[in-house]
Design an enzyme around this catalytic site. Sequence first.
Site, PDB file in Angstrom:
ATOM      1  CE  LYS A  62     -10.568  -0.860  10.957  1.00 23.67           C
ATOM      2  NZ  LYS A  62      -9.741  -0.282   9.771  1.00 23.67           N
ATOM      3  CG  ASN A  78      -0.065   0.013   2.354  1.00 23.34           C
ATOM      4  OD1 ASN A  78       0.410   1.018   2.916  1.00 23.34           O
ATOM      5  ND2 ASN A  78      -0.264  -1.049   3.264  1.00 23.34           N
TER       6      ASN A  78
HETATM    7  O1  PMT Z   1       2.565   6.226   6.365  1.00 21.70           O
HETATM    8  P1  PMT Z   1       2.178   7.426   5.863  1.00 21.70           P
HETATM    9  O2  PMT Z   1       2.290   7.676   4.270  1.00 21.70           O
HETATM   10  O3  PMT Z   1       2.733   8.625   6.862  1.00 21.70           O
HETATM   11  O4  PMT Z   1       0.511   7.495   6.064  1.00 21.70           O
HETATM   12  C1  PMT Z   1       0.033   7.399   7.348  1.00 21.70           C
HETATM   13  C2  PMT Z   1      -1.051   6.316   7.291  1.00 21.70           C
HETATM   14  C3  PMT Z   1      -2.180   6.761   6.492  1.00 21.70           C
HETATM   15  C4  PMT Z   1      -0.607   4.928   7.091  1.00 21.70           C
HETATM   16  C5  PMT Z   1      -1.604   6.357   8.899  1.00 21.70           C
HETATM   17  O5  PMT Z   1      -1.851   7.456   9.402  1.00 21.70           O
HETATM   18  C6  PMT Z   1      -2.576   5.187   9.221  1.00 21.70           C
HETATM   19  O6  PMT Z   1      -3.812   5.330   9.229  1.00 21.70           O
HETATM   20  N1  PMT Z   1      -2.159   3.901   9.676  1.00 21.70           N
HETATM   21  C7  PMT Z   1      -2.893   2.739   9.659  1.00 21.70           C
HETATM   22  C8  PMT Z   1      -3.239   2.158   8.403  1.00 21.70           C
HETATM   23  C9  PMT Z   1      -4.200   0.959   8.810  1.00 21.70           C
HETATM   24  O7  PMT Z   1      -3.786  -0.059   8.180  1.00 21.70           O
HETATM   25  O8  PMT Z   1      -5.269   0.934   9.222  1.00 21.70           O
HETATM   26  P2  PMT Z   1      -6.374  -0.318   9.403  1.00 21.70           P
HETATM   27  O9  PMT Z   1      -7.438   0.354   9.820  1.00 21.70           O
HETATM   28  O10 PMT Z   1      -6.102  -1.127   8.134  1.00 21.70           O
HETATM   29  O11 PMT Z   1      -5.682  -0.943  10.634  1.00 21.70           O
HETATM   30  C10 PMT Z   1      -6.171  -0.527  12.016  1.00 21.70           C
HETATM   31  C11 PMT Z   1      -5.157  -0.686  13.006  1.00 21.70           C
HETATM   32  O12 PMT Z   1      -4.698  -2.046  13.114  1.00 21.70           O
HETATM   33  C12 PMT Z   1      -3.748   0.150  12.656  1.00 21.70           C
HETATM   34  O13 PMT Z   1      -3.089   0.616  13.732  1.00 21.70           O
HETATM   35  C13 PMT Z   1      -2.872  -0.923  12.128  1.00 21.70           C
HETATM   36  O14 PMT Z   1      -1.630  -0.666  12.352  1.00 21.70           O
HETATM   37  C14 PMT Z   1      -3.201  -2.486  12.819  1.00 21.70           C
HETATM   38  N2  PMT Z   1      -3.149  -3.535  12.227  1.00 21.70           N
HETATM   39  C15 PMT Z   1      -3.887  -3.925  11.234  1.00 21.70           C
HETATM   40  C16 PMT Z   1      -3.909  -4.997  10.342  1.00 21.70           C
HETATM   41  C17 PMT Z   1      -2.914  -6.022  11.001  1.00 21.70           C
HETATM   42  N3  PMT Z   1      -3.202  -7.180  10.374  1.00 21.70           N
HETATM   43  N4  PMT Z   1      -2.302  -5.706  12.005  1.00 21.70           N
HETATM   44  C18 PMT Z   1      -2.215  -4.581  12.648  1.00 21.70           C
HETATM   45  O15 PMT Z   1      -1.639  -4.403  13.635  1.00 21.70           O
END
Ligand code: PMT
Length: 398
Positions: free
Chosen positions: A338, A211
Amino acid sequence: MKKLIDNKSIVLGVSGGIAAYKSVELLRLLIKRGANVRVIMTQNAQEFVGPITFEALSGQPVCTSLFEKGGDVSVRHIEWANEADAVVIVPATANIIGKLANGVADDALSTFMLAVTCPVMLCPSMNTHMFENKAVQRNLERLKADGHFVIDPESGELACGATGPGRLPDPEDILDRLLYYLSPKDLKDKRVLVTAGPTREPIDPVRFISNPSSGKMGFAVARAAEQRGGKVILITGPTNLPDPNNVTVIRVGTAREMAHAVFENVEGSDIIIKSAAVSDYRSKDQAEQKIKKEKDEMVLFLEKNQDILEELGRRKKDQILVGFAAETENLEQHAERKLSEKNLDIIAGNLVGQPSSGFGADNNKVTLFYKDGTKESLPEMEKDDVAHILLDRILGVR
Ligand code: PMT
């Protein structure tokens, strides 16, 4: 932290070294962060960069002598010293270091420095043999003992052809150390684990699922926590960003590697902030050789990666657990789900897909959702500022 230098009066002292040009960029960065910057140059500094460059960028007269014509210049150095919130000398040559260590006041900068009472940061830069000279080292030790903050020069190839310590750090690093110096140490002794960047899930030796995360948000959080005195471990997927100062950085590729690194290092953490964009799925099979384009269609079977944050939420004892949620729609609904499913204290929700914030941008616009059901919508701002506000809120969690 923006408020540390926003609207603050900072005096930039420039002495005569080849690295004087870098102080121009530092001036630009300080102004961008809202500081009111005044520049004092030594006579020798003017051989390298003209005062007019600093004057144009700072929008203020540059002080080059105690006896300039026009205005009430005879007391300008005292006035500027009284009004300064911080002084940074970039570059600091062996000559100015020697003068300051011995209380010599024979030009505008050295005289001004005797009247200064605010925090002072010095950035030495010179030939390696000069830097290692016993007199220079003795003078630097004396300045540290006097309470000044001296940052180490970098090692590398110098303009004079020598290789070794003496090179002025990049302006971004100097600004980072200034913010470290001025920041309250409200995370002192706190162990902070941060994740950043994307993960890459290989399909074959040359292709992967990933991504657009650049790592900027997570690196900003790690930098901010370090500036505030935290002991920071940063676990990051592939990015082009340099290691933040004084932070233990672990670089990984896949979600499984990230999970392994997180669970290996989580012990003893007081605060965990997961800004990484972890791939939810990986390819079930990885071809050993590059896949050839023989068919018009191909099917890729994916299997789920472990949700690292969810597992941390299950194991949580008395740490503060913070997640990020990147959403393209229904931000509030998804972020709140979440927050509760992953047993978090705070989740920072950001809508992604806009060029000025989210993935890859220098800015972010986030809404913070708290476990007590309240939320706080922040305006778009630099990721460094988002990071500091998030840390402020984390310190408020009970
Ligand atoms: O890196 P940049 O270009 O500065 O951009 C920043 C960002 C947009 C990536 C950042 O601000 C952000 O939103 N990060 C989380 C992105 C994400 O994957 O969100 P999610 O909704 O898919 O996941 C929710 C949470 O669970 C996140 O804290 C993620 O780290 C965690 N997660 C998700 C999937 C997984 N398998 N394990 C996890 O720990």
